[in-house]
Structures are given as structure tokens and as C-alpha cells.
Write a protein that holds these residues in place. Structure first.
Motif, PDB file in Angstrom:
ATOM      1  N   ASN A  25       0.797  -1.225   0.000  1.00 30.33           N
ATOM      2  CA  ASN A  25       0.000   0.000   0.000  1.00 30.33           C
ATOM      3  C   ASN A  25       0.833   1.279   0.000  1.00 30.33           C
ATOM      4  OD1 ASN A  25      -2.517  -1.365   0.084  1.00 30.33           O
ATOM      5  ND2 ASN A  25      -2.289  -1.684   2.285  1.00 30.33           N
ATOM      6  N   GLU A  26       2.146   1.153  -0.069  1.00 29.47           N
ATOM      7  CA  GLU A  26       2.968   2.358   0.000  1.00 29.47           C
ATOM      8  C   GLU A  26       2.902   3.151  -1.298  1.00 29.47           C
ATOM      9  OE1 GLU A  26       7.120   1.674   0.655  1.00 29.47           O
ATOM     10  OE2 GLU A  26       7.272   0.181  -0.929  1.00 29.47           O
ATOM     11  N   GLU A  27       3.171   4.440  -1.157  1.00 32.33           N
ATOM     12  CA  GLU A  27       3.126   5.358  -2.290  1.00 32.33           C
ATOM     13  C   GLU A  27       4.449   6.098  -2.406  1.00 32.33           C
ATOM     14  OE1 GLU A  27      -1.443   6.889  -2.380  1.00 32.33           O
ATOM     15  OE2 GLU A  27      -0.212   7.547  -0.698  1.00 32.33           O
ATOM     16  N   GLN A  28       4.733   6.539  -3.591  1.00 34.58           N
ATOM     17  CA  GLN A  28       5.899   7.394  -3.829  1.00 34.58           C
ATOM     18  C   GLN A  28       5.411   8.731  -4.340  1.00 34.58           C
ATOM     19  OE1 GLN A  28       8.881   5.754  -6.384  1.00 34.58           O
ATOM     20  NE2 GLN A  28      10.232   7.521  -6.217  1.00 34.58           N
ATOM     21  N   ARG A 144      -1.365   6.220   5.986  1.00 37.64           N
ATOM     22  CA  ARG A 144      -0.627   5.656   4.858  1.00 37.64           C
ATOM     23  C   ARG A 144       0.686   5.072   5.341  1.00 37.64           C
ATOM     24  NH1 ARG A 144      -2.509   8.762  -0.165  1.00 37.64           N
ATOM     25  NH2 ARG A 144      -4.287   9.984   0.578  1.00 37.64           N
ATOM     26  N   LYS A 196      10.445   5.578  -1.892  1.00 42.33           N
ATOM     27  CA  LYS A 196       9.340   4.944  -1.198  1.00 42.33           C
ATOM     28  C   LYS A 196       9.736   4.682   0.258  1.00 42.33           C
ATOM     29  CE  LYS A 196       6.986   2.563  -4.996  1.00 42.33           C
ATOM     30  NZ  LYS A 196       6.534   1.238  -5.504  1.00 42.33           N
TER      31      LYS A 196
END
Length: 252
Positions: A25-28, A144, A196
Motif C-alpha cells: 500500500n505504499e506510495e511514492q 498511509r 518509497k
């Protein structure tokens, strides 16, 4: 997130399951965009994040609160162009939201105290209004994947699997606090937003393992394999983190 050292295979499996969910579920956050005059630039962002770190210490809040506040702030700044004159109010609002998410109920600072201690120049009503704006702009998605929780999991996995060789007199919890302090400093630098959370957390734990003089490379590769982080990207992040470690080694 508070890591509990349960010991044994069950603890390792639960941590790895949590790790996979976080990484999935991680975002950059995309970077490199031009900032118009009068809007928040990377340098100004770094200054206000440092103020949040100071506020965290002043209010004796958890490191998780600081990390969550920074995460919310950065996503908001990525989503919305913010004028500098609104930044202090926005930052303190992000901290207030984070405190409600991470702190024990009785330890969440009141709005009046937050306004007083932060010297943000806005009122309690301003923060309440900004809170609604933040939640709406982020579609109420306030939790997040953040580097700190990943770092905690990596550290615990290394500890329970006997990959972390600490010197006499230094406990795992003491060492984690030290590493957490280093990560807090790094979070105050916007250059790391290009990575990330998993990449940044791995680079930090890798630098720390190297300082311990243990078989750090084998341990780092083991942790890297668990989250399938690109080696080239990790190497770039490693170089940035290493340069910060040199500067921090005399102060932390």
C-alpha cells in the motif's frame, strides 16, 4: 505502532504479514515540480517539519505522532499547492490529526495548548477549519505507509532472528530509539521524498547495521528480499542516507 517482542516463529510470521501489507500500500510522491513564488518550496517544507519535530519533543509525544504528521503533511503538499502564509496552520493541524491517531486519548494535546506551544500564529478555530480541509482533500485516507513503522518491523525481524549484533550494555529497545532519532532527522529533509518508505527504511537500517560492525550486508540483503526492493534504487538511497549519517554521528 508499538512493536512487541513476542519471540519465536509466530511473531516473525505476523510481522512479515504486516510488512507485506504496508509495502503493498505504499506510495511514492512525485517530485521535481516547479513551485510558484509565494508557495511552499522544499526548503520551507523542511523548516516546518523541523518545527514539528521540536513540537513533538516539547509535548513529549511519540515518534509515531511526528512521523504520521509528516506523512499527512507531505501528501497534502503533493495534492494541493499551499501558500506559505498557511503552512504553519497546516503543519500544526497535521500534527493534531496525527496525535489523535497515535497518542493515548489522555495524552492528545488540547487545541489551546497546541496553539500556545507551537506559536503557529493561528487560532483553535483555524485549526478545526484546516482539519476539515485536510481530511476532505485526502479523502479521509490519513493512515498511509510511513518509513517509521517499516523501520520498526525491520529492526524487530533482525532482532528476533538474531541478525542484530548489539554491543554489551545496549538493548534492542535502546538501539531502536537511537535509529528512530536518526530517521526523524532524515524525515526533515525533502530530498528523501523521492524514495518509497520501504527503500528509505531499508537504507537507514542498513547504515545502522554497518555502524554496528555486524554482518550487515547479508542482513540487509535478507530484509531486502522480503520486500523486493530494487537494488539500484536502494543503492542511491543508501548513498544519500550515508552522507546524513556522517553528519549525524557527532550529534546523536
Amino acid at each position: 505502532m508499538v512493536i512487541v517482542h513476542m519471540g519465536g516463529l509466530l511473531c516473525s510470521e505476523l510481522l512479515e504479514e504486516r510488512l507485506m501489507k504496508l509495502v503493498a500500500n505504499e506510495e511514492q510522491l512525485p517530485g521535481g515540480h516547479e513551485v510558484p513564488v509565494g508557495y511552499v518550496s522544499p526548503v520551507i517544507r523542511d523548516e516546518v517539519v523541523q518545527l514539528l519535530r521540536d513540537l513533538t519533543k516539547k509535548l513529549d509525544c511519540y515518534s509515531e505522532t511526528f512521523a504520521r504528521a509528516v506523512s499527512i503533511l507531505d501528501v497534502f503538499l503533493w495534492t494541493v499547492k499551499v501558500r506559505v502564509k498557511f503552512l504553519n496552520c497546516l503543519a500544526v493541524t497535521c500534527f493534531f490529526i496525527a496525535a489523535k491517531l497515535e497518542e493515548d486519548i489522555e495524552h492528545v494535546p488540547s487545541l489551546d495548548r497546541l496553539v500556545d506551544e507551537s506559536e503557529c500564529g493561528c487560532s483553535s478555530v483555524d485549526i478545526q477549519r484546516m482539519e476539515l480541509i485536510v481530511m476532505q482533500k485526502l479523502n479521509f485516507n490519513l493512515v498511509r505507509t510511513a518509513p517509521l513503522e517499516l523501520l520498526q518491523i525491520f529492526h524487530t525481524l533482525a532482532t528476533i532472528n538474531r541478525m542484530l549484533q548489539l554491543p554489551p550494555g545496549l538493548t534492542a529497545s535502546q538501539h531502536l530509539r537511537r535509529v528512530t532519532h536518526r530517521l526523524e532527522v532524515i524525515l526533515c529533509c525533502s530530498q528523501f521524498l523521492q524514495f518509497k518508505p520501504s527503500v528509505l527504511a531499508l537504507a537507514v537500517i542498513g547504515c545502522e547495521l554497518r555502524l554496528l560492525g555486524s554482518d550487515w550486508l547479508a542482513t540487509l540483503v535478507t530484509l531486502q528480499d522480503k520486500v523486493q526492493v530494487d537494488g539500484a534504487l536502494l543503492s542511491v538511497c543508501w548513498e544519500h542516507v550515508s552522507s546524513h549519517y556522517v553528519a549525524m554521528s557527532t550529534t546523536l
